[in-house]
Design a protein around this motif. Structure first.
Motif, short mmCIF file in Angstrom:
data_model
loop_
_atom_site.label_atom_id
_atom_site.label_comp_id
_atom_site.label_asym_id
_atom_site.label_seq_id
_atom_site.Cartn_x
_atom_site.Cartn_y
_atom_site.Cartn_z
N ILE A 1 0.82 -1.21 0.00
CA ILE A 1 0.00 0.00 0.00
C ILE A 1 0.85 1.25 0.00
CG2 ILE A 1 -0.22 0.06 2.53
CD1 ILE A 1 -3.04 1.24 2.10
N TYR A 2 2.09 1.17 0.48
CA TYR A 2 2.92 2.36 0.60
C TYR A 2 3.49 2.81 -0.74
CZ TYR A 2 2.17 0.89 5.31
OH TYR A 2 1.56 0.50 6.46
N ARG A 3 3.25 2.03 -1.79
CA ARG A 3 3.62 2.47 -3.14
C ARG A 3 2.42 3.07 -3.87
NH1 ARG A 3 8.38 -1.29 -5.67
NH2 ARG A 3 9.67 -1.36 -3.78
N THR A 4 1.33 3.23 -3.16
CA THR A 4 0.12 3.79 -3.74
C THR A 4 -0.17 5.16 -3.13
OG1 THR A 4 -1.39 2.83 -2.10
CG2 THR A 4 -0.77 1.45 -3.98
N GLY A 5 -1.31 5.72 -3.48
CA GLY A 5 -1.65 7.04 -3.00
C GLY A 5 -0.83 8.10 -3.72
N LEU A 6 -1.20 9.33 -3.53
CA LEU A 6 -0.51 10.44 -4.18
C LEU A 6 0.96 10.49 -3.79
CD1 LEU A 6 -0.85 12.89 -6.05
CD2 LEU A 6 -1.45 14.24 -4.03
N LEU A 7 1.25 10.29 -2.50
CA LEU A 7 2.63 10.33 -2.04
C LEU A 7 3.44 9.17 -2.59
CD1 LEU A 7 4.81 11.65 -0.34
CD2 LEU A 7 4.05 10.26 1.60
N GLY A 8 2.85 7.98 -2.61
CA GLY A 8 3.56 6.83 -3.15
C GLY A 8 3.93 7.01 -4.61
N ARG A 9 3.01 7.59 -5.37
CA ARG A 9 3.29 7.84 -6.79
C ARG A 9 4.33 8.94 -6.96
NH1 ARG A 9 -2.33 6.96 -6.89
NH2 ARG A 9 -2.80 9.19 -6.99
N PHE A 10 4.32 9.93 -6.07
CA PHE A 10 5.32 10.99 -6.12
C PHE A 10 6.71 10.42 -5.86
CE2 PHE A 10 8.05 14.06 -4.02
CZ PHE A 10 7.99 15.15 -4.87
N ILE A 11 6.83 9.56 -4.86
CA ILE A 11 8.12 8.95 -4.56
C ILE A 11 8.59 8.10 -5.74
CG2 ILE A 11 9.31 7.28 -3.08
CD1 ILE A 11 7.59 8.29 -0.76
#
Length: 416
Positions: free
Chosen positions: A168-178
């Protein structure tokens, strides 16, 4: 169920978020920037919160019996606070995806059989059994709205909860930004994931000096970091961009971001900083690599599990929730960085309710993109004079915040 509807988004579908974000006319450059950010922010933004809970808990001196109101975001800090056995925690968030995530994380602690099961569900990657654990132990205990959200389908047709079978930590807006940041770095010949091979603070410093710091001198990166929209993936709205820009003589935020990354990479041992693991490895460390977030540590598990029923998650603004509370009914307030987004009127409305509901000895903590507290000169004297700013402890704990995202950490205590 409507407040957690899968397509709940910006504007008409999420008037709470719209009211918090929009300060300029639609056809102005500032207004268009706010609306673009709002569109991106209407989905899941933070699968993990990026404020250090150890710093929070030291600042608030949490103890049994305290009544807390906090913004939810990724939910990690709320769970960490539970380990101090407070009497009550009210969690608020304007983003319905964060509301669903907070409620799910609480249900994981309440209903999975063991601590190892909790860590497997919330911290491991590539664990297909998590879907079965959800169906067997968690889904039957969720409220209908939260169950409909996680059992529902995403745009690819997969159940939303299946993200816990992957990472899940590779998802979300922040995950995509990273992820995008990693791609950009690799295009310049640097693999950020190599940082987690460092075995000492000296090697961490060498990696930063040799690999990371030079990236911020590249013309493309300087141009990108001069665009407000480039940092929307960090959850930085246009208002915060302007605050950060005030720290630099240039329009680019390259120097500011370089400084923050230097703190993340060089000021704390890698084995003790799961924020750095998420930024560079895009996962949590394995047991032999480093420590997990406070809320996932075995020593805190029983307290969190036993007191999870003391948390209520609300789809509401901080001010809205406080307005429903009686006077002198709250001991601790956690505002994250939300005030950076606010107009003077919103700021004064918020602190009017904080001051009214604050019990004797109440403490407010918050973070800011820039270094200084935003309250002087903006909060009315009548409100400001009822609070004491603990400048010394604020500076000390800001230096100890392992997430390294913010310029300032601030502690205000209610005067007697």
């Amino acid at each position: 169920m409507t407040e957690l509807a899968p397509d709940a988004g910006f504007g008409r579908k999420n008037p709470k978020l719209r009211g918090a974000l929009l300060q300029h006319k639609t056809l102005s450059l500032a207004g268009l920037s706010e609306r673009l950010f709002g569109l991106l922010f209407s989905g899941l933004v933070y699968p993990q919160i990026w404020e250090d809970p150890i710093v929070d808990m030291e600042a608030m001196q949490l103890r049994s019996g305290h009544r807390i109101v906090t913004i939810g975001s990724g939910g990690c800090n709320m769970l960490a606070y539970l380990s101090a056995e407070p009497a009550r925690i009210d969690v608020v968030d304007l983003n319905p995806h964060h509301v669903a995530l907070n409620r799910l994380k609480l249900a994981v602690f309440r209903n999975l059989p063991t601590h190892k099961d909790v860590v497997r569900f919330l911290a491991a990657e590539g664990t297909r059994s998590n879907g079965q654990a959800y169906d067997l132990f968690i889904a039957p205990k969720l409220d209908p709205a939260t169950r409909a959200y996680w059992s529902g389908r995403d745009l690819t047709g997969r159940r939303r909860v299946s993200v816990f079978e992957r990472n899940i930590y590779r998802t979300g807006l922040l995950g995509r930004f990273i992820a995008a940041s990693h791609v950009l770095a690799r295009l310049h010949g640097v693999d950020p994931a190599g940082f987690v091979q460092a075995r000492s603070m000296r090697e961490q410093r060498q990696f930063f000096d040799d690999k990371i710091a030079p990236l911020f001198e590249r013309p493309v990166i300087r141009w990108i970091t001069g665009r407000k929209s480039s940092l929307f993936g960090l959850g930085i709205p246009p208002q915060q961009f302007d605050e950060l820009a005030s720290l630099s003589h240039e329009k680019s935020l390259a120097a500011v971001l370089r400084h923050r990354l230097e703190k993340l990479t060089c000021h704390f041992p890698l084995c003790e900083n799961y924020f750095a693991w998420q930024a560079f490895a895009r996962r949590y460390p394995l047991p032999h690599e480093g420590e997990l977030p406070a809320y996932l540590q075995a020593s805190r598990y029983e307290a969190i599990r036993n007191h999870a029923e003391r948390v209520t998650v609300h789809h509401a603004s901080f001010t809205e929730l406080l307005a429903r509370k009686p006077a002198s009914s709250v001991d601790r307030y956690v505002l994250l960085d939300a005030q950076d987004w606010m107009t003077d009127r919103q700021l004064n409305d918020l602190w009017t309710e904080i001051t009214r509901t604050a019990d004797a000895g109440a403490v407010v903590i918050f973070r800011t993109a820039a270094e200084a507290s935003i309250l002087p000169g903006r909060l009315s004297a009548a409100l400001h004079d009822q609070w004491h700013y603990d400048a010394e402890m604020s500076a000390k704990l800001c230096a100890e915040d392992r997430s390294a995202i913010y310029g300032g950490f601030h502690i205000y205590r209610k005067k007697a």
